[in-house]
Design a protein around this motif. Structure first.
Motif, mmCIF file in Angstrom:
data_model
loop_
_atom_site.group_PDB
_atom_site.id
_atom_site.type_symbol
_atom_site.label_atom_id
_atom_site.label_comp_id
_atom_site.label_asym_id
_atom_site.label_seq_id
_atom_site.Cartn_x
_atom_site.Cartn_y
_atom_site.Cartn_z
ATOM 1 N N VAL A 1 -3.410 2.029 -3.842
ATOM 2 C CA VAL A 1 -2.899 3.403 -3.882
ATOM 3 C C VAL A 1 -3.928 4.319 -3.219
ATOM 4 O O VAL A 1 -5.119 4.247 -3.535
ATOM 5 C CB VAL A 1 -2.669 3.872 -5.338
ATOM 6 N N MET A 2 -3.458 5.168 -2.294
ATOM 7 C CA MET A 2 -4.352 6.181 -1.734
ATOM 8 C C MET A 2 -3.854 7.556 -2.159
ATOM 9 O O MET A 2 -2.703 7.905 -1.913
ATOM 10 C CB MET A 2 -4.392 6.108 -0.207
ATOM 11 N N VAL A 3 -4.720 8.318 -2.807
ATOM 12 C CA VAL A 3 -4.408 9.704 -3.185
ATOM 13 C C VAL A 3 -5.213 10.596 -2.253
ATOM 14 O O VAL A 3 -6.445 10.524 -2.232
ATOM 15 C CB VAL A 3 -4.802 9.980 -4.653
ATOM 16 N N GLY A 4 -4.520 11.410 -1.447
ATOM 17 C CA GLY A 4 -5.202 12.215 -0.426
ATOM 18 C C GLY A 4 -6.398 12.970 -0.956
ATOM 19 O O GLY A 4 -7.444 13.013 -0.317
ATOM 20 N N ILE B 1 0.855 -1.189 0.000
ATOM 21 C CA ILE B 1 0.000 0.000 0.000
ATOM 22 C C ILE B 1 0.891 1.239 0.000
ATOM 23 O O ILE B 1 1.788 1.371 0.828
ATOM 24 C CB ILE B 1 -0.921 0.019 1.240
ATOM 25 N N VAL B 2 0.640 2.136 -0.950
ATOM 26 C CA VAL B 2 1.420 3.380 -1.056
ATOM 27 C C VAL B 2 0.445 4.551 -1.083
ATOM 28 O O VAL B 2 -0.594 4.487 -1.748
ATOM 29 C CB VAL B 2 2.294 3.387 -2.326
ATOM 30 N N THR B 3 0.783 5.624 -0.361
ATOM 31 C CA THR B 3 -0.097 6.791 -0.334
ATOM 32 C C THR B 3 0.663 8.046 -0.743
ATOM 33 O O THR B 3 1.879 8.128 -0.574
ATOM 34 C CB THR B 3 -0.695 7.032 1.077
ATOM 35 N N VAL B 4 -0.067 9.023 -1.263
ATOM 36 C CA VAL B 4 0.475 10.357 -1.493
ATOM 37 C C VAL B 4 -0.547 11.311 -0.878
ATOM 38 O O VAL B 4 -1.714 11.337 -1.266
ATOM 39 C CB VAL B 4 0.753 10.641 -2.992
ATOM 40 N N GLU B 5 -0.112 12.078 0.161
ATOM 41 C CA GLU B 5 -1.047 12.835 0.993
ATOM 42 C C GLU B 5 -0.565 14.263 1.223
ATOM 43 O O GLU B 5 0.618 14.557 1.108
ATOM 44 C CB GLU B 5 -1.203 12.143 2.360
ATOM 45 N N ASP B 6 -1.500 15.116 1.589
ATOM 46 C CA ASP B 6 -1.165 16.502 1.931
ATOM 47 C C ASP B 6 -2.148 16.992 3.003
ATOM 48 O O ASP B 6 -3.231 17.479 2.687
ATOM 49 C CB ASP B 6 -1.258 17.399 0.697
ATOM 50 N N PRO B 7 -1.782 16.886 4.300
ATOM 51 C CA PRO B 7 -0.549 16.288 4.820
ATOM 52 C C PRO B 7 -0.780 14.829 5.197
ATOM 53 O O PRO B 7 -1.894 14.328 5.069
ATOM 54 C CB PRO B 7 -0.299 17.122 6.075
ATOM 55 N N ILE B 8 0.296 14.174 5.686
ATOM 56 C CA ILE B 8 0.145 12.837 6.271
ATOM 57 C C ILE B 8 -0.449 13.047 7.661
ATOM 58 O O ILE B 8 0.205 13.561 8.558
ATOM 59 C CB ILE B 8 1.502 12.107 6.357
ATOM 60 N N GLU B 9 -1.711 12.669 7.835
ATOM 61 C CA GLU B 9 -2.387 12.967 9.107
ATOM 62 C C GLU B 9 -2.111 11.913 10.170
ATOM 63 O O GLU B 9 -1.979 12.231 11.347
ATOM 64 C CB GLU B 9 -3.893 13.117 8.876
ATOM 65 N N TYR B 10 -2.049 10.645 9.774
ATOM 66 C CA TYR B 10 -1.772 9.588 10.738
ATOM 67 C C TYR B 10 -0.724 8.653 10.155
ATOM 68 O O TYR B 10 -0.813 8.270 8.987
ATOM 69 C CB TYR B 10 -3.040 8.776 11.062
ATOM 70 N N ARG B 11 0.252 8.284 10.958
ATOM 71 C CA ARG B 11 1.256 7.314 10.534
ATOM 72 C C ARG B 11 0.718 5.911 10.782
ATOM 73 O O ARG B 11 0.241 5.600 11.867
ATOM 74 C CB ARG B 11 2.554 7.514 11.324
ATOM 75 N N VAL C 1 -7.640 1.996 -6.085
ATOM 76 C CA VAL C 1 -7.316 3.386 -5.764
ATOM 77 C C VAL C 1 -8.359 3.937 -4.789
ATOM 78 O O VAL C 1 -9.565 3.804 -5.008
ATOM 79 C CB VAL C 1 -7.285 4.254 -7.043
ATOM 80 N N LEU C 2 -7.886 4.566 -3.721
ATOM 81 C CA LEU C 2 -8.767 5.239 -2.761
ATOM 82 C C LEU C 2 -8.440 6.724 -2.779
ATOM 83 O O LEU C 2 -7.266 7.100 -2.775
ATOM 84 C CB LEU C 2 -8.559 4.693 -1.340
ATOM 85 N N SER C 3 -9.484 7.566 -2.797
ATOM 86 C CA SER C 3 -9.215 8.998 -2.803
ATOM 87 C C SER C 3 -10.432 9.770 -2.287
ATOM 88 O O SER C 3 -11.467 9.173 -1.977
ATOM 89 C CB SER C 3 -8.852 9.478 -4.215
ATOM 90 N N THR C 4 -10.271 11.103 -2.198
ATOM 91 C CA THR C 4 -11.368 11.964 -1.737
ATOM 92 C C THR C 4 -11.658 13.054 -2.767
ATOM 93 O O THR C 4 -10.804 13.415 -3.569
ATOM 94 C CB THR C 4 -11.020 12.649 -0.395
ATOM 95 N N LEU C 5 -12.897 13.532 -2.716
ATOM 96 C CA LEU C 5 -13.334 14.662 -3.554
ATOM 97 C C LEU C 5 -14.166 15.602 -2.701
ATOM 98 O O LEU C 5 -14.880 15.157 -1.798
ATOM 99 C CB LEU C 5 -14.216 14.159 -4.705
#
Length: 601
Positions: free
Chosen positions: A410-413, A368-378, A434-438
């Protein structure tokens, strides 16, 4: 051997420790545990020379309250659950805070010359004797839980106003002249002076006090806002922004400088926004602070998001998903390709929902790989990348790179632009989940939003598996009112929903019986109490989960509107956000007022 009265006329001589064998006998008699489980725990306790109770709690074989009640019964000491009690400050302060924290003992009731104290270790006779000598009172020990002790320890904190009054009166006046002399136009050359301000003892105390009170009140955000005459401090608690304190205008530069130092930001930058992070760790909590500093007319405004790092892992059930939505989500996260989207406004819990889904997927065989802004939880076992636009690491560039890292999930913030949307769609097409938010107002609104980003309808139809729309509502306290709806309230319910659909949903979720009707059942309403001044504490999500079925895919390809898609989804069984809110009102979790507050547009 010391002796003392423990209440109820029972005199206990010598040690008040429950032996492992004693505890074993009473647990077996009470049938709280299977004999095999108890024998294994006892064997481990004897091997490591530890109390059996500690081993049982560590292995989660017993609830702490059940264990403490049993120990209290064995010892002949009354048991108290203090998890929700508010203690009279005069009684509480009979035992100094330092002693209370060190020995886990608190005073909670005084009657004449008798002082009842709650503790975790009734064998701690030395502390009892110390309190007896210091107070001159007759001490009556009681047994309680660790949660009860923690609840009462929080009450030692002074009010924010009182604490700041002391700091400002005693010490800030000495530094006001220095701070006041700084001219408004000074920028680049004042780094050293700002450092001195940030390290000034009163400023450190002010900032530390603000942070500590925010943590103790379970705030999600702190707002520090300069105005023409003063500085306003507000806390967001359970989604509602509340004024906490007003500080003198002269301390504003020092407070900003202190927070910049803690966040490793540029002290002499006052014209551009800055973002940073810092962390506070104590034995009681570990909190990460996400800091945003923005220039405003009267200075610099600070907003800090509090992110508890040691918070327990959530499950979809604890987040408040109903059984219908749980079934849809579990079916779709088992797929190895496609896209799951979480939608809603800022602060609606989208990221928490995605992290919970990732936690379910997080297994040794899954990359599992994520790209976030910001990383809220480790999260252990997950490769998380922080977006840094200033050096060219955007969502799009980060996503491009992580696709070369052979990910399964893949998680895209957040999908913010056409480029990121296109890359996320392509990732879902080429063998990734792919998991993401809108940022949209509803689940169905996500589909037109993707069309606005120039994503082809047939690509949306082929990749999106499910869309979650959500809001957060405040939860009713344990002390609440459950009653049928008044005539006016029922008319309001009819105005926002279809009573027949609501009745069907309540029956399918087993909230009401087959013969019940919504006119006669009881619903949740807030009740004010000492613990909950407005009847609410904590938050829970109300959601809708739109599954992209074959019929929905056809509508997407035909460029159907969000309303047409939502209507079709509801015909196929989707529970709307308002209906999920009404379901939670019937379950006594929240109120109609809360559901309307967060869903009305």
């Amino acid at each position: 051997m010391p002796s003392f009265v423990v209440g109820c006329g029972l005199r206990v001589i010598g040690s008040l420790r429950v032996s492992n064998e004693q505890l074993k006998v009473f647990i077996l008699d009470s049938e709280l545990l299977k004999k095999d489980d108890l024998d294994q725990a006892l064997e481990e306790a004897d091997k490591k020379d530890r109390p059996l109770g500690d081993v049982l709690l560590e292995k989660k074989l017993m609830e702490e309250e059940d264990l403490r009640r049993l120990e209290a019964y064995i010892l002949g000491v009354p048991f108290l659950n203090l998890e929700k009690d508010v203690i009279d400050p005069k009684v509480l302060n009979i035992i100094p805070e330092s002693i209370a924290r060190k020995h886990s003992i608190i005073a909670f009731k005084k009657t004449g010359n008798d002082l009842q104290v709650a503790m975790l270790d009734p064998e701690d006779i030395q502390t009892i004797e110390f309190i007896k000598k210091k107070s001159g009172l007759h001490i009556l020990p009681r047994l309680t839980t660790e949660k009860g002790i923690k609840n009462v320890l929080k009450q030692y904190q002074k009010t924010l106003q009182a604490e700041f009054g002391e700091i400002i009166k005693k010490e800030v006046d000495e530094t006001l002249e220095f701070i006041h002399e700084k001219g408004d136009g000074e920028e680049a050359g004042d780094t050293e002076e700002l450092k001195k301000m940030a390290e000034d003892l009163p400023i450190i105390k002010i900032v530390d006090t603000l942070l500590r009170h925010a943590i103790l009140q379970d705030s999600s955000d702190i707002h520090i806002e300069p105005t023409e005459r003063d500085v306003t401090v507000r806390y967001r608690i359970d989604g509602i922004l509340r004024q906490a304190m007003t500080l003198p205008k002269q301390v504003a530069p020092g407070v900003v400088a202190r927070i910049k130092v803690m966040s490793n930001l540029k002290l002499d930058e006052h014209r551009l926004p800055q973002d940073g992070r810092f962390k506070i760790e104590t034995p009681e909590y570990k909190i990460a602070f996400r800091v945003s500093i923005m220039p405003v007319f009267d200075g610099e405004k600070i907003v800090m998001r509090l992110l508890p790092e040691a918070s327990k892992g959530f499950t979809l059930e604890t987040l408040g998903f109903n059984s219908h939505d749980l079934e849809v989500l579990h079916k779709n996260i088992r797929r190895t390709t496609g896209m799951i989207l979480a939608t809603g406004p800022t602060g609606s819990g989208k990221t928490t929902t995605l992290y919970t889904l990732i936690d379910i997927l997080n297994k040794p065989g899954v990359n599992i790989v994520t790209v976030e802004d910001p990383i809220e939880y480790r999260i252990a076992g997950i490769n998380q990348t922080q977006v840094r636009p200033e050096i060219g690491l955007t969502f799009a560039n980060g996503l491009r790179s992580i696709l070369r890292q052979d990910p399964d999930v893949v998680m895209v913030g957040e999908i913010r632009d056409t480029e990121t949307a296109s890359l996320a769609i392509n990732a879902a097409l080429t063998g990734h989940l792919v998991l993401s938010t809108l940022h949209t107002n509803s689940a169905s609104g996500a589909l037109p939003r993707l069309l606005d980003m120039n994503v082809e309808p047939f690509l949306i139809a082929s990749t999106v598996n499910a869309i979650i729309g959500q809001r957060l509502v405040r939860m009713l306290c344990a002390e609440k009112t459950m009653r049928p709806l008044a005539e006016e309230e029922f008319s309001h319910l009819v105005g926002i929903s279809d009573p027949e659909r609501v009745t069907k949903i309540l029956k399918s979720e087993r909230v009401i019986g087959a013969a019940d009707s919504i006119e006669r059942i009881v619903w949740g309403h807030p009740k004010q109490s000492n613990e909950c001044k407005d009847g609410y504490k904590g938050r829970i999500g109300i959601r809708e989960v739109l599954e992209v079925t074959e019929n929905i895919k056809k509508l997407i390809v035909q460029n159907a509107t969000a309303d047409e898609i939502e209507k079709a989804a509801k015909n196929e069984g989707m529970i709307s956000m308002v209906e999920d809110g009404i379901l939670k009102v019937a379950q006594g979790m929240t109120s109609f007022e809360e559901v309307m507050r967060v869903t009305s547009e």
